[in-house]
Design an enzyme around this catalytic site. Structure first.
Site, PDB file in Angstrom:
ATOM      1  N   ASP A   1       0.871  -1.181   0.000  1.00  0.00           N
ATOM      2  CA  ASP A   1       0.000   0.000   0.000  1.00  0.00           C
ATOM      3  C   ASP A   1       0.907   1.230   0.000  1.00  0.00           C
ATOM      4  OD1 ASP A   1      -3.292   0.133   0.884  1.00  0.00           O
ATOM      5  OD2 ASP A   1      -2.166   2.019   0.814  1.00  0.00           O
TER       6      ASP A   1
ATOM      7  N   LYS B   1     -11.979   2.427 -14.172  1.00  0.00           N
ATOM      8  CA  LYS B   1     -12.178   0.977 -14.038  1.00  0.00           C
ATOM      9  C   LYS B   1     -12.397   0.336 -15.410  1.00  0.00           C
ATOM     10  CE  LYS B   1     -11.678   0.849  -9.618  1.00  0.00           C
ATOM     11  NZ  LYS B   1     -10.489   0.201  -9.027  1.00  0.00           N
TER      12      LYS B   1
ATOM     13  N   TYR C   1     -14.116   8.202 -12.105  1.00  0.00           N
ATOM     14  CA  TYR C   1     -13.717   6.985 -11.392  1.00  0.00           C
ATOM     15  C   TYR C   1     -14.136   5.728 -12.165  1.00  0.00           C
ATOM     16  CZ  TYR C   1     -14.379   3.128  -8.086  1.00  0.00           C
ATOM     17  OH  TYR C   1     -14.389   1.887  -7.495  1.00  0.00           O
TER      18      TYR C   1
ATOM     19  N   SER D   1     -15.297  -2.097 -11.059  1.00  0.00           N
ATOM     20  CA  SER D   1     -16.429  -1.585 -10.284  1.00  0.00           C
ATOM     21  C   SER D   1     -17.702  -1.561 -11.129  1.00  0.00           C
ATOM     22  CB  SER D   1     -16.118  -0.160  -9.831  1.00  0.00           C
ATOM     23  OG  SER D   1     -17.277   0.465  -9.315  1.00  0.00           O
ATOM     24  N   ASN D   2     -18.823  -1.665 -10.449  1.00  0.00           N
ATOM     25  CA  ASN D   2     -20.119  -1.489 -11.126  1.00  0.00           C
ATOM     26  C   ASN D   2     -20.214  -0.092 -11.748  1.00  0.00           C
ATOM     27  OD1 ASN D   2     -22.125   0.313  -9.295  1.00  0.00           O
ATOM     28  ND2 ASN D   2     -20.671  -0.755  -7.995  1.00  0.00           N
TER      29      ASN D   2
END
Ligand SMILES: NC(=O)c1ccc[n+]([C@@H]2O[C@H](COP(=O)([O-])OP(=O)(O)OC[C@H]3O[C@@H](n4cnc5c(N)ncnc54)[C@H](O)[C@@H]3O)[C@@H](O)[C@H]2O)c1
Length: 266
Positions: free
Chosen positions: A33, A139, A135, A110-111
């Protein structure tokens, strides 16, 4: 090949913590991270690495069999931050994996890559992206990066269009999009072991109200156990505030900064 050594990016985050708790013991985990985190479990090691730093990412990818790529910004913000962490970061990750000869990458999509589709449309992993935000676009681009490295460079790529991975659903929309943490772990286990080239699946539990056709995931062995419906009495009356948010898959991401034509959205 069942992986033994797994690199987990975004390991200090919410979903990183879920995987760390459940996969530790089964795999040697390299936790990475941008913020410091402590390796405390057996077989764990930790690395601080900014995904935008290509050389550091390449070094981080050495000597692992699989990568679970969760690192990045999980919300809407400005281009510079999203470009850096999500787009450059994901390109660096796949390029590092290629150079290090990593067998497979699981990518947390992501959806919101498909959020401008209406709720009454049963999408599958083959449905085209229709991002609801900058965003969401990062993805969708990540899924294409995954395709490049799968078909061109032989890295198995498993993209999870994650719905809402929360301890429990918190509103009516989440009765459709919820992914329980236990089912998230089940889906990741499939990604770590199944035979595929470039697969896009939805990260969703077996919700009665799911909008998504996840037959590709089922074919690969995903057997979700949880259904958000058990929370329907508790949260079913909690509606999103605007009509766009209620009727389109991305929920609250859809009306944010919206300046489009509603008639184009069906
Ligand atoms: N939680 C959900 O329901 C959900 C839904 C859809 C998609 N996702 C995706 O799953 C992933 C994990 O989500 P989360 O909820 O755990 O988010 P999170 O914010 O808790 O974790 C993301 C982690 O990435 C790290 N990170 C950010 N920029 C970085 C950089 N430049 N270099 C290295 N590390 C960086 C952050 O420090 C953080 O620890 C994200 O990619 C997110 O977009 C999550």
């Amino acid at each position: 090949m069942t992986p033994k050594r797994v690199l987990l990016t975004g390991a200090a985050g919410l979903l990183g913590g879920v995987l760390r708790r459940s996969l530790g013991g089964q795999f040697q985990l390299r936790l990475a991270d941008i913020v410091p985190l402590e390796a405390t479990g057996e077989g764990e090691e930790s690395i601080i690495c900014d995904l935008a730093d290509a050389a550091a990412v390449e070094a981080m990818c050495e000597d692992v069999d699989a990568i679970i790529h969760l690192g990045g910004i999980p919300y809407e913000t400005g281009w510079p931050e999203l470009l850096r962490s999500n787009i450059i970061g994901t390109i660096n990750l796949y390029e590092g994996a290629r150079r290090a000869g990593v067998d497979r990458v699981l990518f947390a999509s992501s959806n919101h890559a498909t959020g401008m589709h209406p709720n009454d449309r049963a999408l599958s992993g083959e449905s085209p992206p229709r991002p609801d935000s900058r965003y969401g676009l990062t993805k969708a681009i990540g899924e294409d990066v995954a395709a490049l490295y799968a078909y061109k460079h032989g890295i198995r790529s498993f993209c999870l269009r994650i719905g809402s991975c929360l301890p429990k659903p918190d509103n009516k929309r989440a009765l459709s999009t919820w992914l329980s943490q236990a089912d998230f772990v089940r889906l990741v286990q499939v990604g770590l072991t199944a035979d595929y080239v470039h697969e896009i699946v939805y990260g969703v539990s077996r919700n009665t109200r799911s909008w998504w056709d996840n037959s590709a995931a089922f074919r690969l062995g995903y057997q979700p156990q949880d259904d958000a419906e058990i929370y329907a009495a508790e949260v079913g009356a909690i509606e999103l505030k605007t009509e766009l948010a209620r009727n389109y898959q991305g929920g609250n991401f859809v009306p944010e900064e919206f300046s489009g034509r509603k008639e184009w959205l069906d």
